[in-house]
Design an enzyme around this catalytic site. Structure first.
Site: not given
Ligand code: GRF
Length: 205
Positions: A112, A66, A97, A114, A14, A12, A95
């Protein structure tokens, strides 16, 4: 004012830099909720200390699809006012999708971070991928989330030079420092409605 929801799975850092910047730099957005898919994510304690509501939507042992899992996330987001009309969702080391249904519902409202200069080194272990490939520069990217893997329109990137003696750890550390700088910057631009999406490109005013 817009409502901010942050999705995490672990450390956490970020999330913390976003929450601290919102306060310090007076970013016009209300930190509404931090949601973790893991009950023991370290970031949950940090969010609590910073006075932000936390929720756990445990993914381990969840037997549904999902789409069904993401529906649960969307229900929690809506409960805190993070809606497709009035919300911003930041993935910060989340973590999982995201399902196409979630992406479509919150079109251009999920962002997001990356740890590579996309489109190079998408997916996991990007810093390791960069070192193994032998690139001289890597960095990080804040982008909108679309239905692909790290493929959405890019908002901000920061470049980090790779040193001869870099390890995955030392490189990750320098990249993380830049992540903590550009992620809050992207949230600020979004909150001030300064980002326009035009096809694959974003235009920052
Ligand atoms: C960061 O390196 C981020 O770029 C990646 O996952 C890591 C999360 O770290 N998506 P933290 O939980 O924000 O400390």
């Amino acid at each position: 004012m817009l409502n901010l929801g942050i999705l995490i799975s672990g450390r956490g850092s970020n999330m913390e830099s976003i929450l601290r910047s919102v306060k310090r730099k007076k970013i016009p957005i209300r930190p509404a909720v931090v949601i973790s898919n893991k009950h023991d994510a370290e970031g949950l304690k940090i969010a609590g200390r910073l006075g932000v509501s936390v929720e756990i939507v445990e993914s381990k042992g969840f037997t549904g699809s999902r789409e069904e899992y993401d529906k649960k996330i969307m229900t929690v987001l809506s409960k805190y006012g993070v809606t497709p009309r009035n919300g911003l969702v930041c993935l910060a080391g989340f973590m999982r999708i995201i399902s196409p249904e979630f992406v479509k519902k919150y079109k251009n409202r999920i962002i997001n971070i990356h740890p590579a200069l996309l489109p190079a080194f998408p997916g996991l272990d990007s810093q390791k991928q960069a070192l193994e490939y032998g690139v001289k520069y890597s960095g990080c990217t804040v982008h909108f989330v679309d239905t692909g893997m790290d493929t959405g329109p890019i908002i901000i990137q920061a470049v980090v030079r790779i040193k001869e003696n870099d390890t995955e750890e030392s490189l990750s550390k320098r990249i993380l420092k830049e992540e903590h700088r550009i992620y809050p910057e992207a949230v600020n631009l979004f909150a001030r409605r300064k980002i326009k999406v035009s096809g694959r490109r974003t235009v920052i005013s």
